[in-house]
Design a protein around this motif. Structure first.
Motif, mmCIF file in Angstrom:
data_model
loop_
_atom_site.group_PDB
_atom_site.id
_atom_site.type_symbol
_atom_site.label_atom_id
_atom_site.label_comp_id
_atom_site.label_asym_id
_atom_site.label_seq_id
_atom_site.Cartn_x
_atom_site.Cartn_y
_atom_site.Cartn_z
ATOM 1 N N SER A 1 0.835 -1.204 0.000
ATOM 2 C CA SER A 1 0.000 0.000 0.000
ATOM 3 C C SER A 1 0.868 1.252 0.000
ATOM 4 O O SER A 1 2.061 1.202 0.277
ATOM 5 C CB SER A 1 -0.915 0.002 1.229
ATOM 6 N N VAL B 1 -3.262 8.109 3.504
ATOM 7 C CA VAL B 1 -4.611 7.602 3.778
ATOM 8 C C VAL B 1 -4.700 6.116 3.449
ATOM 9 O O VAL B 1 -5.281 5.327 4.204
ATOM 10 C CB VAL B 1 -5.656 8.399 2.974
ATOM 11 N N GLU B 2 -4.120 5.717 2.310
ATOM 12 C CA GLU B 2 -4.163 4.310 1.930
ATOM 13 C C GLU B 2 -3.407 3.441 2.929
ATOM 14 O O GLU B 2 -3.861 2.338 3.290
ATOM 15 C CB GLU B 2 -3.579 4.116 0.535
ATOM 16 N N LEU C 1 -5.551 3.121 6.121
ATOM 17 C CA LEU C 1 -6.654 2.181 5.917
ATOM 18 C C LEU C 1 -6.146 0.747 5.862
ATOM 19 O O LEU C 1 -6.720 -0.159 6.486
ATOM 20 C CB LEU C 1 -7.391 2.529 4.621
ATOM 21 N N SER C 2 -5.045 0.541 5.137
ATOM 22 C CA SER C 2 -4.473 -0.789 5.020
ATOM 23 C C SER C 2 -4.040 -1.323 6.376
ATOM 24 O O SER C 2 -4.267 -2.498 6.720
ATOM 25 C CB SER C 2 -3.284 -0.754 4.057
ATOM 26 N N VAL D 1 -7.149 -2.303 8.466
ATOM 27 C CA VAL D 1 -7.756 -3.537 7.967
ATOM 28 C C VAL D 1 -6.913 -4.743 8.368
ATOM 29 O O VAL D 1 -7.435 -5.770 8.829
ATOM 30 C CB VAL D 1 -7.921 -3.475 6.433
ATOM 31 N N THR E 1 -8.610 -4.539 -0.181
ATOM 32 C CA THR E 1 -8.664 -4.648 1.271
ATOM 33 C C THR E 1 -9.383 -5.919 1.726
ATOM 34 O O THR E 1 -9.071 -6.451 2.793
ATOM 35 C CB THR E 1 -9.352 -3.421 1.887
#
Length: 372
Positions: free
Chosen positions: A74, A85-86, A89-90, A93, A135
């Motif tokens: 990511s 941001v990615e 989030l990664s 998750v 994801t």
């Protein structure tokens, strides 16, 4: 019906597709080398392992390295803010996946059933947003990895803290590598990311799609393959058969035509990778293992694009080392990995491709019948 343009370049199922998949498994694509990104990826995984060994806390160090590894694909596209941001989030998750897996882990029918049901739900919900395709796989993979740590000598809270720290460390290095690359190489500023569609639009599209067979085809196909794999997990001897599940999740693809290529590449790569793992876990000093782990982590991202078979070769010993929690794996366990991977590939071919082709053909015939 698929368009001719959509089919162009894809192998067809059947005898010729096997030859095509074998050619693809040994084909190398030219990929630009990003030295900064490779250095960051290697340090992100190797340093937690080294720190854990120095502090005589190898299990914590390996879990931290797993956290860095799970977010390493990511944060590689777009501007700095988009990458951040990615990565966030990664990381969230992956953290959720490993914690759920730790709680659900254990070799029992109830545990395996829960993992399969949660995976089906993740696959279905993952199609809600375009980024969810990545994801949902990440969540299921980390959940299965987490289930292998159920018997680890770490409480869930400590495991989560180590995993999150490793993921955060990996994310910081990833962003630092991007900044260093732009500063040193004078790379042009990337175009801003497209404004994503509003959630309500995606939600409405998702609800409409999930009322059709097309919306459920991949989650149910994945679930069917995982259910068969779960049977083997509970009946096979030994305690490491969750690799059957992991192989199924990796090789079963949304497009069935891609699955054969992934299956052959994964099978060949794992067999070769276990040979490397045997050497690393049996007769190599710890500091050499750390160095090799760093090198593998550095090149894995490049190999994933250049040649998936080579990627599987290096990923197998890497995951073997990181899930050993500081304890050497006997040779029979490593051989067990090959058997588990072979079973996972076979399930993907028989259930995920062969049987599902029969189901899809029957569904198409029912739609084509007059009066339907």
């Amino acid at each position: 019906m698929q368009s001719q343009a959509g089919d162009r370049g894809r192998p067809r199922l059947g005898a010729t597709s096997v030859r095509g998949a074998l050619r693809h498994a040994t084909r190398w694509q030219r990929v630009e080398v990003d030295a900064f990104a490779m250095l960051a990826a290697g340090l992100a995984v190797a340093l937690p392992v080294a720190v854990g060994m120095l502090l005589d806390r190898p299990a914590e160090g390996l879990v931290g390295a797993l956290g860095a590894l799970m977010i390493s694909s990511s944060g590689n596209v777009g501007r700095l803010s988009d990458r951040g941001v990615e990565l966030l989030l990664s990381g969230l998750v992956a953290l959720a996946g490993v914690c759920v897996g730790k709680e659900l882990g254990g070799r029992s029918v109830a545990s395996s059933t829960a993992i399969v049901l949660v995976s089906i739900a993740a696959m279905a919900l993952g199609s809600l947003r375009p980024a969810g395709a990545k994801t949902r796989i990440q969540f299921v993979v980390t959940m299965i990895v987490g289930s292998t740590l159920a018997a680890a000598p770490l409480a869930t809270g400590l495991l989560a803290a180590c995993f999150a720290a490793g993921a955060a460390f990996g994310g910081v290095l990833t962003l630092a590598a991007y900044g260093a690359g732009r500063l040193v190489l004078r790379l042009p500023r990337p175009d801003p990311a497209r404004t994503p569609r509003p959630w309500r639009v995606d939600a409405a599209t998702w609800r409409a799609r999930m009322r059709t067979w097309a919306g459920w085809e991949y989650p149910v196909r994945m679930g069917a393959c995982m259910a068969v794999a779960a049977v083997f997990v509970n009946v096979l001897p030994g305690s490491h058969s969750t690799w059957v599940l992991l192989t199924v999740v990796i090789v079963v693809q949304p497009d069935r035509r891609d699955a054969l290529i992934r299956t052959i590449s994964r099978g060949l790569g794992t067999v070769l990778g276990v040979a490397v793992g045997i050497v690393l876990l049996q007769s190599v000093p710890s500091w050499v293992v750390v160095a090799v782990v760093g090198v593998i982590a550095a090149v894995r991202g490049h190999l994933k694009v250049a040649n998936y078979t080579a990627y599987s070769v290096v990923m197998t010993p890497l995951v073997l080392v990181l899930t050993s929690l500081g304890h050497g794996a006997p040779a029979e366990v490593l051989v067990e990995r090959v058997v588990d991977t072979g079973l996972g590939c076979l399930i993907s071919l028989v259930v995920g491709i062969g049987l599902w082709r029969v189901v899809a053909d029957a569904h198409q015939r029912s739609r084509d019948e007059p009066g339907q």
